[in-house]
Design a protein around this motif. Structure first.
Motif, PDB file in Angstrom:
ATOM      1  N   ILE A 105     -48.000  19.907 -19.068  1.00  0.00           N
ATOM      2  CA  ILE A 105     -47.874  20.693 -17.827  1.00  0.00           C
ATOM      3  C   ILE A 105     -48.687  21.983 -17.932  1.00  0.00           C
ATOM      4  O   ILE A 105     -49.505  22.301 -17.075  1.00  0.00           O
ATOM      5  CB  ILE A 105     -46.391  21.000 -17.520  1.00  0.00           C
ATOM      6  CG1 ILE A 105     -45.667  19.699 -17.181  1.00  0.00           C
ATOM      7  CG2 ILE A 105     -46.260  21.999 -16.384  1.00  0.00           C
ATOM      8  CD1 ILE A 105     -44.164  19.820 -17.120  1.00  0.00           C
ATOM      9  N   ALA A 106     -48.474  22.722 -19.030  1.00  0.00           N
ATOM     10  CA  ALA A 106     -49.217  23.981 -19.206  1.00  0.00           C
ATOM     11  C   ALA A 106     -50.708  23.684 -19.323  1.00  0.00           C
ATOM     12  O   ALA A 106     -51.546  24.414 -18.783  1.00  0.00           O
ATOM     13  CB  ALA A 106     -48.718  24.712 -20.450  1.00  0.00           C
ATOM     14  N   GLY A 107     -51.047  22.573 -19.997  1.00  0.00           N
ATOM     15  CA  GLY A 107     -52.462  22.202 -20.150  1.00  0.00           C
ATOM     16  C   GLY A 107     -53.107  21.917 -18.809  1.00  0.00           C
ATOM     17  O   GLY A 107     -54.248  22.319 -18.562  1.00  0.00           O
ATOM     18  N   SER A 108     -52.375  21.246 -17.922  1.00  0.00           N
ATOM     19  CA  SER A 108     -52.972  20.954 -16.610  1.00  0.00           C
ATOM     20  C   SER A 108     -53.106  22.233 -15.788  1.00  0.00           C
ATOM     21  O   SER A 108     -54.037  22.376 -14.988  1.00  0.00           O
ATOM     22  CB  SER A 108     -52.163  19.899 -15.861  1.00  0.00           C
ATOM     23  OG  SER A 108     -50.878  20.397 -15.606  1.00  0.00           O
ATOM     24  N   ARG A 109     -52.199  23.190 -16.015  1.00  0.00           N
ATOM     25  CA  ARG A 109     -52.348  24.483 -15.320  1.00  0.00           C
ATOM     26  C   ARG A 109     -53.623  25.193 -15.806  1.00  0.00           C
ATOM     27  O   ARG A 109     -54.365  25.765 -15.009  1.00  0.00           O
ATOM     28  CB  ARG A 109     -51.131  25.370 -15.578  1.00  0.00           C
ATOM     29  CG  ARG A 109     -49.923  24.963 -14.758  1.00  0.00           C
ATOM     30  CD  ARG A 109     -48.751  25.890 -15.018  1.00  0.00           C
ATOM     31  NE  ARG A 109     -47.571  25.441 -14.294  1.00  0.00           N
ATOM     32  CZ  ARG A 109     -46.353  25.427 -14.787  1.00  0.00           C
ATOM     33  NH1 ARG A 109     -46.130  25.834 -16.026  1.00  0.00           N
ATOM     34  NH2 ARG A 109     -45.337  25.021 -14.061  1.00  0.00           N
ATOM     35  N   TYR A 110     -53.841  25.134 -17.121  1.00  0.00           N
ATOM     36  CA  TYR A 110     -55.054  25.777 -17.647  1.00  0.00           C
ATOM     37  C   TYR A 110     -56.320  25.066 -17.162  1.00  0.00           C
ATOM     38  O   TYR A 110     -57.336  25.699 -16.911  1.00  0.00           O
ATOM     39  CB  TYR A 110     -55.007  25.842 -19.182  1.00  0.00           C
ATOM     40  CG  TYR A 110     -54.194  27.013 -19.667  1.00  0.00           C
ATOM     41  CD1 TYR A 110     -54.607  28.323 -19.403  1.00  0.00           C
ATOM     42  CD2 TYR A 110     -52.998  26.830 -20.342  1.00  0.00           C
ATOM     43  CE1 TYR A 110     -53.845  29.404 -19.810  1.00  0.00           C
ATOM     44  CE2 TYR A 110     -52.240  27.908 -20.756  1.00  0.00           C
ATOM     45  CZ  TYR A 110     -52.653  29.191 -20.487  1.00  0.00           C
ATOM     46  OH  TYR A 110     -51.908  30.264 -20.886  1.00  0.00           O
ATOM     47  N   ALA A 111     -56.247  23.742 -17.024  1.00  0.00           N
ATOM     48  CA  ALA A 111     -57.403  23.013 -16.502  1.00  0.00           C
ATOM     49  C   ALA A 111     -57.696  23.474 -15.073  1.00  0.00           C
ATOM     50  O   ALA A 111     -58.852  23.679 -14.680  1.00  0.00           O
ATOM     51  CB  ALA A 111     -57.132  21.518 -16.545  1.00  0.00           C
ATOM     52  N   TRP A 112     -56.617  23.674 -14.305  1.00  0.00           N
ATOM     53  CA  TRP A 112     -56.764  24.170 -12.927  1.00  0.00           C
ATOM     54  C   TRP A 112     -57.358  25.585 -12.934  1.00  0.00           C
ATOM     55  O   TRP A 112     -58.253  25.895 -12.156  1.00  0.00           O
ATOM     56  CB  TRP A 112     -55.385  24.157 -12.253  1.00  0.00           C
ATOM     57  CG  TRP A 112     -55.392  24.615 -10.829  1.00  0.00           C
ATOM     58  CD1 TRP A 112     -55.691  23.871  -9.722  1.00  0.00           C
ATOM     59  CD2 TRP A 112     -55.079  25.926 -10.355  1.00  0.00           C
ATOM     60  NE1 TRP A 112     -55.590  24.636  -8.597  1.00  0.00           N
ATOM     61  CE2 TRP A 112     -55.215  25.904  -8.951  1.00  0.00           C
ATOM     62  CE3 TRP A 112     -54.708  27.125 -10.967  1.00  0.00           C
ATOM     63  CZ2 TRP A 112     -54.990  27.028  -8.155  1.00  0.00           C
ATOM     64  CZ3 TRP A 112     -54.481  28.242 -10.172  1.00  0.00           C
ATOM     65  CH2 TRP A 112     -54.619  28.184  -8.788  1.00  0.00           C
ATOM     66  N   ILE A 113     -56.860  26.424 -13.854  1.00  0.00           N
ATOM     67  CA  ILE A 113     -57.374  27.802 -13.963  1.00  0.00           C
ATOM     68  C   ILE A 113     -58.866  27.763 -14.286  1.00  0.00           C
ATOM     69  O   ILE A 113     -59.667  28.494 -13.689  1.00  0.00           O
ATOM     70  CB  ILE A 113     -56.613  28.576 -15.069  1.00  0.00           C
ATOM     71  CG1 ILE A 113     -55.181  28.865 -14.626  1.00  0.00           C
ATOM     72  CG2 ILE A 113     -57.330  29.876 -15.429  1.00  0.00           C
ATOM     73  CD1 ILE A 113     -54.273  29.384 -15.735  1.00  0.00           C
ATOM     74  N   GLU A 114     -59.250  26.891 -15.185  1.00  0.00           N
ATOM     75  CA  GLU A 114     -60.655  26.840 -15.578  1.00  0.00           C
ATOM     76  C   GLU A 114     -61.540  26.440 -14.389  1.00  0.00           C
ATOM     77  O   GLU A 114     -62.590  27.038 -14.167  1.00  0.00           O
ATOM     78  CB  GLU A 114     -60.845  25.866 -16.736  1.00  0.00           C
ATOM     79  CG  GLU A 114     -62.224  26.061 -17.334  1.00  0.00           C
ATOM     80  CD  GLU A 114     -62.536  25.093 -18.425  1.00  0.00           C
ATOM     81  OE1 GLU A 114     -62.104  23.938 -18.345  1.00  0.00           O
ATOM     82  OE2 GLU A 114     -63.216  25.509 -19.362  1.00  0.00           O
ATOM     83  N   ARG A 115     -61.074  25.461 -13.618  1.00  0.00           N
ATOM     84  CA  ARG A 115     -61.845  25.044 -12.436  1.00  0.00           C
ATOM     85  C   ARG A 115     -61.961  26.203 -11.457  1.00  0.00           C
ATOM     86  O   ARG A 115     -63.028  26.471 -10.908  1.00  0.00           O
ATOM     87  CB  ARG A 115     -61.160  23.849 -11.749  1.00  0.00           C
ATOM     88  CG  ARG A 115     -61.259  22.545 -12.527  1.00  0.00           C
ATOM     89  CD  ARG A 115     -60.971  21.345 -11.618  1.00  0.00           C
ATOM     90  NE  ARG A 115     -59.620  21.346 -11.066  1.00  0.00           N
ATOM     91  CZ  ARG A 115     -58.547  20.858 -11.688  1.00  0.00           C
ATOM     92  NH1 ARG A 115     -58.671  20.323 -12.890  1.00  0.00           N
ATOM     93  NH2 ARG A 115     -57.359  20.886 -11.114  1.00  0.00           N
ATOM     94  N   LEU A 116     -60.855  26.912 -11.289  1.00  0.00           N
ATOM     95  CA  LEU A 116     -60.831  28.031 -10.342  1.00  0.00           C
ATOM     96  C   LEU A 116     -61.799  29.142 -10.792  1.00  0.00           C
ATOM     97  O   LEU A 116     -62.577  29.658  -9.989  1.00  0.00           O
ATOM     98  CB  LEU A 116     -59.405  28.582 -10.250  1.00  0.00           C
ATOM     99  CG  LEU A 116     -59.142  29.623  -9.175  1.00  0.00           C
ATOM    100  CD1 LEU A 116     -59.358  29.019  -7.793  1.00  0.00           C
ATOM    101  CD2 LEU A 116     -57.716  30.146  -9.280  1.00  0.00           C
ATOM    102  N   VAL A 117     -61.734  29.478 -12.077  1.00  0.00           N
ATOM    103  CA  VAL A 117     -62.587  30.553 -12.598  1.00  0.00           C
ATOM    104  C   VAL A 117     -64.058  30.149 -12.509  1.00  0.00           C
ATOM    105  O   VAL A 117     -64.915  30.950 -12.124  1.00  0.00           O
ATOM    106  CB  VAL A 117     -62.185  30.896 -14.061  1.00  0.00           C
ATOM    107  CG1 VAL A 117     -63.201  31.833 -14.693  1.00  0.00           C
ATOM    108  CG2 VAL A 117     -60.808  31.543 -14.081  1.00  0.00           C
ATOM    109  N   ARG A 118     -64.352  28.901 -12.835  1.00  0.00           N
ATOM    110  CA  ARG A 118     -65.742  28.442 -12.758  1.00  0.00           C
ATOM    111  C   ARG A 118     -66.275  28.539 -11.339  1.00  0.00           C
ATOM    112  O   ARG A 118     -67.438  28.849 -11.114  1.00  0.00           O
ATOM    113  CB  ARG A 118     -65.857  27.002 -13.234  1.00  0.00           C
ATOM    114  CG  ARG A 118     -65.940  26.930 -14.733  1.00  0.00           C
ATOM    115  CD  ARG A 118     -66.374  25.587 -15.218  1.00  0.00           C
ATOM    116  NE  ARG A 118     -66.421  25.599 -16.664  1.00  0.00           N
ATOM    117  CZ  ARG A 118     -66.473  24.537 -17.415  1.00  0.00           C
ATOM    118  NH1 ARG A 118     -66.512  23.356 -16.864  1.00  0.00           N
ATOM    119  NH2 ARG A 118     -66.529  24.645 -18.722  1.00  0.00           N
ATOM    120  N   ALA A 119     -65.394  28.257 -10.373  1.00  0.00           N
ATOM    121  CA  ALA A 119     -65.828  28.277  -8.979  1.00  0.00           C
ATOM    122  C   ALA A 119     -65.983  29.696  -8.452  1.00  0.00           C
ATOM    123  O   ALA A 119     -66.895  29.979  -7.673  1.00  0.00           O
ATOM    124  CB  ALA A 119     -64.819  27.516  -8.123  1.00  0.00           C
ATOM    125  N   ALA A 120     -65.109  30.595  -8.896  1.00  0.00           N
ATOM    126  CA  ALA A 120     -65.053  31.923  -8.269  1.00  0.00           C
ATOM    127  C   ALA A 120     -65.713  33.023  -9.075  1.00  0.00           C
ATOM    128  O   ALA A 120     -65.978  34.102  -8.550  1.00  0.00           O
ATOM    129  CB  ALA A 120     -63.593  32.295  -8.002  1.00  0.00           C
TER     130      ALA A 120
END
Lengths: 652, 80
Positions: free
Chosen positions: A235-250
């Motif tokens: 669960i925490a890993g998928s949150r970090y994956a989401w964070i990484e996508r968000l940071v890469r985009a923004a």
């Protein structure tokens, strides 16, 4: 993050500070009057997530769930976006309108980050993202405008808000099963799917609550949880994956990919082999600098200040009683005063260490050295205590408290006294020029290396045959190199010199006085004194180690009280004002092998009494005795091997 | 991602955060954030470098502080 700065800026003096009900955590509330609105603002405790790892996190999430505020303002640090986004991934799943304050935009810009708040906002389902610089009161009005806006249209805001849906997580089927089992059985304030998720994350508070509220279904839920023990990581890993996508985009960093000066320097400084060579080279340079710059001043102080002062005091006290004259001239000025001539040695040593530390090199040295620590069965926590030993062994022993594993802690304590403290280094630096002439620097370097080689060998042997220690992973985040700050280095030198001077004025002075008394009574003649009688008893030991003069054995023994006492005792016993240079006088009574043997013993001898007391306090009497016996064996063996080895080789 | 990080850390050796970031194909900031999470969950321990909580009340705390001002963050794997 600047959360409290934002709160203070917005509420000003309209604040109330108390405690959260039944807790010792501070609660700050305030009122903001803005554009005709009276806004009640609550400063929630700072948290990284909404899982009950800490009291702060429990308070924050319970407030949000139970009080359902009209809007939540989450303050993120734009310069370290990855750190603060985890909380947002949790908040966004709660049915509460959110506004994101992107703080420290100025710092982020300085660091080369470009953050596109519109992209961030779009990725969050049009959640308002407001760039602010809280410390300069920039963007705070827009933050309030956005908070008012979302609180007035909660339904619209919540329907638009992006949610990390169960399909984003693995184990979604399990989450659904748990959700169905607890549906309607828990207080209405808790969203059921959120409870299911927290159970999968192993949240202790929620687990207890479900156990109490739904005892009839708990057994089946527990079975599901036992079968999916590692869900937290997923669960925490998928949150970090989401964070990484968000940071890469923004977020973009135009400087990323360029090789900085730090990168270039670190290619050498942290390289397993080149880094080690560099460390050896730098250590050698520190001793060379200390020796070259300090020794002329040390001799000038000894010959031009201390010795003349002792002679002057003797003549000035010509009519005073013998004991007063001798005590002041020989005991205090020559004894304790001679130790003060160490100040230049310590000044240059600490200046070099302070400089290396302030530019960030010592961190690299620690990284390079840690490979060796692993061989010794010591993990990363042992490095800092051992490293402290270069200053003083006492904080080194005390510093082992940070090591949780008792086995590793005891091993670190046992090895700590082999790290040469500044007291030992100052003594050998003082004597080496007279003992070894032009080869003094190599001798000093060799003696320090001998200590470290014995330390490493002992560690490796202990680990291999006694402890058979298991190694653990060790991770280091190495900071950038930075321009040294003269004030920081100056303070580092000053603090250390003050500590040394305090020691010289207390324990070293006391020992010098006692040594003077013991060497003058009865009769005023050193050869008939109490000390001489005792010294003659120890003569066989000195003979084995290559010296005939009992005064050297006594000086070595007094180093048990403080390492510098070796010099103060020799000063008292050799009465230098009558016979010139102290180190040269001692050298004249020793052959080359016995000089090297004596200094090796000095470096490896049992530590000072303060260190021994620290070992007893931290490891117990048994380990203290073992340590003393071990170091006595190591030091005298090393001294004897050096003396007899060199003598048999024909060195004179 | 966290599982991959923990798998890397099973190797029981010494790492720079940058090494791990390269292995995971992510930024050092992401790795530091995840290390922070693993620390809060008890998988890792962050090494105290100065005399802090463990040395509370120790008369030598000041001296320790003076001698250990390195500002690197250090983590070690905890036995679980």
């Amino acid at each position: 993050m600047g959360k409290s700065t934002v709160f203070n800026m917005l509420t000003g003096l309209n604040q109330h500070v108390g405690n959260w009900p039944g807790k010792t955590i501070e609660q700050k509330t305030g009122v903001v009057n803005y554009k005709g609105y009276k806004i009640d603002l609550v400063d929630l405790p700072g948290t990284y997530s909404l899982t009950a790892n800490s009291l702060e996190e429990r308070i924050a999430r319970n407030y949000l769930l139970k009080n359902r505020p009209d809007a939540v303002i989450i303050i993120l640090n734009a310069a370290t976006l990855e750190h603060s986004l985890y909380l947002l991934t949790e908040l966004i799943n709660l049915p509460i309108p959110i506004v994101v304050g992107l703080n420290m935009m100025d710092v982020a810009k300085q660091q080369g980050f470009q953050i596109e708040e519109n992209v961030l906002s779009a990725a969050l389902g049009d959640t308002p993202v407001i760039p602010i610089v809280a410390s300069h009161n920039q963007g705070l009005n827009k933050l309030l405008d956005a908070a008012i806006e979302v609180s007035q249209h909660p339904n619209q805001t919540l329907s638009q808000k992006y949610r990390i849906t169960p399909s984003d997580y693995p184990h979604q089927e399990i989450q659904k099963q748990i959700t169905s089992k607890i549906q309607g059985k828990l207080p209405a304030i808790y969203p059921t799917d959120w409870i299911a998720l927290k159970l999968l994350e192993g949240d202790s508070e929620i687990t207890s609550m479900v156990k109490e509220s739904a005892p009839e279904t708990w057994k089946s839920i527990e079975m599901l949880l036992i079968d999916h023990e590692d869900t937290f990581l997923d669960i925490a890993g998928s949150r970090y994956a989401w964070i990484e996508r968000l940071v890469r985009a923004a977020m973009t960093n135009p400087r990323k990919g360029t090789i900085s000066l730090t990168d270039r320097l670190d290619k050498i400084a942290t390289h397993p082999f080149a880094g080690l060579l560099l460390l050896i080279g730098i250590s050698g340079a520190v001793f060379w600098l200390t020796y070259t710059l300090a020794n002329p001043i040390v001799y000038w102080l000894g010959n031009s200040i201390i010795s003349p002062l002792a002679l002057w005091s003797k003549s000035a006290l010509g009519n005073a009683p013998f004991w007063l004259q001798g005590l002041i001239s020989d005991g205090i000025i020559n004894g304790a005063g001679m130790v003060l001539t160490f100040l230049p040695i310590l000044f240059f040593f600490f200046a070099a260490m302070g400089f290396l530390e302030d530019i960030g090199y010592l961190t690299r040295a620690a990284y390079v050295m840690d490979r060796f620590m692993h061989w010794m069965g010591l993990h990363g926590r042992s490095f800092m205590p051992l490293f402290l030993g270069f200053g003083c062994n006492v904080p080194s022993i005390m510093g082992t408290r940070i090591i949780e594993d008792r086995r590793a802690r005891i091993l670190t304590i046992m090895l700590s006294p082999l790290v040469p403290c500044t007291g030992r280094i100052a003594v050998i630096t003082f004597l080496a020029p007279a003992f070894f002439g032009k080869s003094a620097l190599i001798a000093v370097w060799g003696l320090v290396s001998l200590n470290l080689v014995i330390l490493a060998s002992l560690g490796i042997l202990t680990n291999k045959f006694i402890y058979k220690g298991k190694r653990t992973a060790f991770i280091m985040e190495i900071p950038l190199y930075h321009v040294p700050n003269p004030r920081t280095i100056g303070l580092f030198i000053w603090n250390n010199l003050v500590e040394f001077t305090k020691r010289a004025g207390t324990i070293i002075l006391l020992v010098a006085i006692v040594m003077w008394w013991l060497s003058n009574y009865p009769g005023g003649n050193i050869e008939n004194s109490i000390l001489a009688q005792f010294g003659h008893q120890l003569a066989p030991l000195g003979h084995c180690l290559g010296w005939q003069d009992w005064r050297i054995t006594i000086a070595l023994l007094t180093s048990f009280l403080a390492k510098e006492n070796t010099i103060s005792t020799l000063s008292v016993l050799y009465k230098i004002e009558e016979s010139g240079n102290l180190a040269a006088n001692i050298a004249s009574s020793l052959t080359m092998p016995s000089r090297l043997g004596f200094l090796a013993i000095q470096m490896l001898f049992i530590p000072c009494v303060a260190t021994v007391a620290a070992i007893r306090k931290e490891a117990g009497t048994k380990w203290m005795v073992i340590n003393i016996l071990l170091l006595l064996f190591i030091s005298f063996s090393a001294g004897a091997i050096i003396y007899w080895g060199l003598t048999l080789l024909g060195v004179k | 991602m966290l599982k991959q990080l923990l798998t890397i850390l099973q190797d029981e050796t010494i790492y720079q955060v940058e090494d791990i970031a390269n292995k995971l194909g992510t930024s050092t900031a992401m790795v530091v954030a995840m290390l922070g999470m693993l620390t809060r969950q008890g998988y890792l321990g962050e090494v105290e470098q100065a005399c802090t909580s463990a040395c509370k009340g120790c008369a030598l705390a000041k001296q320790c502080k003076v001698a250990s001002r390195t500002d690197a963050h250090i983590w070690v794997m905890n036995a679980r």
